[in-house]
Design a protein around this motif. Sequence first.
Motif, mmCIF file in Angstrom:
data_model
loop_
_atom_site.group_PDB
_atom_site.id
_atom_site.type_symbol
_atom_site.label_atom_id
_atom_site.label_comp_id
_atom_site.label_asym_id
_atom_site.label_seq_id
_atom_site.Cartn_x
_atom_site.Cartn_y
_atom_site.Cartn_z
ATOM 1 N N LYS A 3 0.837 -1.201 0.000
ATOM 2 C CA LYS A 3 0.000 0.000 0.000
ATOM 3 C C LYS A 3 0.870 1.248 0.000
ATOM 4 O O LYS A 3 1.885 1.298 0.691
ATOM 5 C CB LYS A 3 -0.902 -0.013 1.230
ATOM 6 C CG LYS A 3 -2.003 -1.038 1.121
ATOM 7 C CD LYS A 3 -3.027 -0.817 2.203
ATOM 8 C CE LYS A 3 -4.093 -1.876 2.135
ATOM 9 N NZ LYS A 3 -5.383 -1.413 1.739
ATOM 10 N N VAL A 23 -10.146 8.005 -7.289
ATOM 11 C CA VAL A 23 -8.885 7.247 -7.271
ATOM 12 C C VAL A 23 -8.883 6.328 -6.046
ATOM 13 O O VAL A 23 -8.535 5.146 -6.130
ATOM 14 C CB VAL A 23 -7.661 8.193 -7.242
ATOM 15 C CG1 VAL A 23 -6.386 7.430 -6.913
ATOM 16 C CG2 VAL A 23 -7.514 8.924 -8.573
ATOM 17 N N ALA A 26 -11.057 3.412 -6.741
ATOM 18 C CA ALA A 26 -10.464 2.460 -7.695
ATOM 19 C C ALA A 26 -9.390 1.613 -7.025
ATOM 20 O O ALA A 26 -9.231 0.428 -7.329
ATOM 21 C CB ALA A 26 -9.874 3.223 -8.886
ATOM 22 N N LEU A 27 -8.648 2.215 -6.101
ATOM 23 C CA LEU A 27 -7.554 1.490 -5.440
ATOM 24 C C LEU A 27 -8.028 0.821 -4.147
ATOM 25 O O LEU A 27 -7.245 0.119 -3.501
ATOM 26 C CB LEU A 27 -6.410 2.466 -5.102
ATOM 27 C CG LEU A 27 -5.753 3.206 -6.271
ATOM 28 C CD1 LEU A 27 -4.731 4.214 -5.749
ATOM 29 C CD2 LEU A 27 -5.088 2.224 -7.227
ATOM 30 N N GLN A 28 -9.269 1.087 -3.784
ATOM 31 C CA GLN A 28 -9.818 0.652 -2.489
ATOM 32 C C GLN A 28 -8.971 1.179 -1.324
ATOM 33 O O GLN A 28 -8.599 0.442 -0.408
ATOM 34 C CB GLN A 28 -9.959 -0.868 -2.442
ATOM 35 C CG GLN A 28 -10.991 -1.346 -3.459
ATOM 36 C CD GLN A 28 -11.352 -2.799 -3.265
ATOM 37 O OE1 GLN A 28 -10.492 -3.668 -3.268
ATOM 38 N NE2 GLN A 28 -12.635 -3.051 -3.068
ATOM 39 N N TYR A 29 -8.674 2.464 -1.419
ATOM 40 C CA TYR A 29 -7.905 3.167 -0.414
ATOM 41 C C TYR A 29 -8.828 4.111 0.380
ATOM 42 O O TYR A 29 -9.947 4.381 -0.038
ATOM 43 C CB TYR A 29 -6.818 4.028 -1.094
ATOM 44 C CG TYR A 29 -5.535 3.311 -1.431
ATOM 45 C CD1 TYR A 29 -5.459 1.921 -1.479
ATOM 46 C CD2 TYR A 29 -4.381 4.029 -1.722
ATOM 47 C CE1 TYR A 29 -4.263 1.286 -1.806
ATOM 48 C CE2 TYR A 29 -3.193 3.406 -2.048
ATOM 49 C CZ TYR A 29 -3.140 2.034 -2.089
ATOM 50 O OH TYR A 29 -1.959 1.421 -2.404
ATOM 51 N N GLY A 125 -2.142 3.268 2.253
ATOM 52 C CA GLY A 125 -3.395 3.008 1.566
ATOM 53 C C GLY A 125 -4.324 4.200 1.670
ATOM 54 O O GLY A 125 -5.508 4.061 1.929
ATOM 55 N N VAL A 217 -4.365 6.840 -11.314
ATOM 56 C CA VAL A 217 -4.360 5.408 -10.969
ATOM 57 C C VAL A 217 -3.200 4.690 -11.673
ATOM 58 O O VAL A 217 -2.482 3.893 -11.064
ATOM 59 C CB VAL A 217 -5.722 4.749 -11.337
ATOM 60 C CG1 VAL A 217 -5.635 3.231 -11.273
ATOM 61 C CG2 VAL A 217 -6.814 5.264 -10.400
ATOM 62 N N GLU A 218 -3.000 5.028 -12.937
ATOM 63 C CA GLU A 218 -1.901 4.438 -13.717
ATOM 64 C C GLU A 218 -0.553 4.662 -13.021
ATOM 65 O O GLU A 218 0.236 3.738 -12.849
ATOM 66 C CB GLU A 218 -1.861 5.178 -15.052
ATOM 67 C CG GLU A 218 -1.544 4.369 -16.265
ATOM 68 C CD GLU A 218 -1.828 5.239 -17.485
ATOM 69 O OE1 GLU A 218 -0.920 6.022 -17.842
ATOM 70 O OE2 GLU A 218 -2.959 5.172 -18.028
ATOM 71 N N ALA A 220 -0.103 5.484 -9.869
ATOM 72 C CA ALA A 220 -0.088 4.856 -8.533
ATOM 73 C C ALA A 220 0.291 3.388 -8.648
ATOM 74 O O ALA A 220 1.110 2.888 -7.885
ATOM 75 C CB ALA A 220 -1.465 5.009 -7.867
ATOM 76 N N ARG A 221 -0.256 2.698 -9.654
ATOM 77 C CA ARG A 221 -0.015 1.254 -9.783
ATOM 78 C C ARG A 221 1.452 0.937 -10.043
ATOM 79 O O ARG A 221 1.951 -0.097 -9.614
ATOM 80 C CB ARG A 221 -0.890 0.665 -10.897
ATOM 81 C CG ARG A 221 -2.374 0.658 -10.542
ATOM 82 C CD ARG A 221 -3.126 -0.442 -11.269
ATOM 83 N NE ARG A 221 -4.575 -0.280 -11.184
ATOM 84 C CZ ARG A 221 -5.306 -0.566 -10.103
ATOM 85 N NH1 ARG A 221 -4.725 -1.070 -9.036
ATOM 86 N NH2 ARG A 221 -6.614 -0.370 -10.108
ATOM 87 N N MET A 224 3.421 0.600 -6.630
ATOM 88 C CA MET A 224 2.978 -0.302 -5.555
ATOM 89 C C MET A 224 3.937 -1.481 -5.376
ATOM 90 O O MET A 224 4.597 -1.872 -6.300
ATOM 91 C CB MET A 224 1.584 -0.837 -5.877
ATOM 92 C CG MET A 224 0.547 0.240 -5.715
ATOM 93 S SD MET A 224 -1.069 -0.366 -6.216
ATOM 94 C CE MET A 224 -2.053 1.054 -5.826
#
Length: 224
Positions: A3, A23, A26-29, A125, A217-218, A220-221, A224
């Motif tokens: 996270k 966001v 989408a990330l479940q944060y 997270g 999101v792009e 962030a991924r 990770m």
Amino acid sequence: MHKITVAIDGYSGCGKSTTARLVADALQYTYLDTGAMYRAVTHYFLENHVDWNDADAVAAALPRIRVSFGERRADGGRDTLLNGANVEDAIRSMAVSSKVSEVSAVPAVRRFLVAQQQQIGQAKGVVAEGRDMGTHVFPEAELKVFVTADMDVRAERRQAELQAKGQDVSLQEIRDNLTHRDRIDTSRDDTPLRQADDAEVLDTTHLTIPQQVAWVVERARTRM
Ligand code: C5P
């Protein structure tokens, strides 16, 4: 995947909040709306006639203020609670918007809220959104985004948001408020709004909300 912390800063009315909220979804944060916290304190000061230029009055008032967030709504947001009462609509009013930057410039107010923000962010997270997330509150954030947009676009978006809530405010009044807040937010002594050296710039002038969300999101991924 580990996270991370996503820190989103920028000017008022650039689409930061909507983007940050989606966001986080989408990330479940956890979505942390720090502007809502400054707005809730401002609302308390206005309602209780606390003079924020009076250091003693501020010191006496802060321990009586508890800002929290309600259950997740269908749109992914959470209502802002002030001492348990739902103040979500009140804190978005022009009355609060016109004073929030003055209140946010008071160092004791910032210290009070930053401590709570760092506590919430401790577990990682989190998608934290505000003015000093990347520069001060979460300097170690794996992803820092600085959001900008043209003033006309910002004012039109903010007007549409207010209209959706039944508040009719002229474009001129909104533009004046955004300019006023930009000026105070960027020029205050205590952690002014500025782009962190390691932040990536997201200009939302010509982007739709889904495009803005995908952009963040792009990135962030990849971290990770
Ligand atoms: O994000 P929002 O526009 O709701 O924030 C309202 C105001 O709160 C900003 O104009 C700024 O003065 C203040 N603020 C701040 N630091 C933050 C978040 C918001 O000073 N981290």
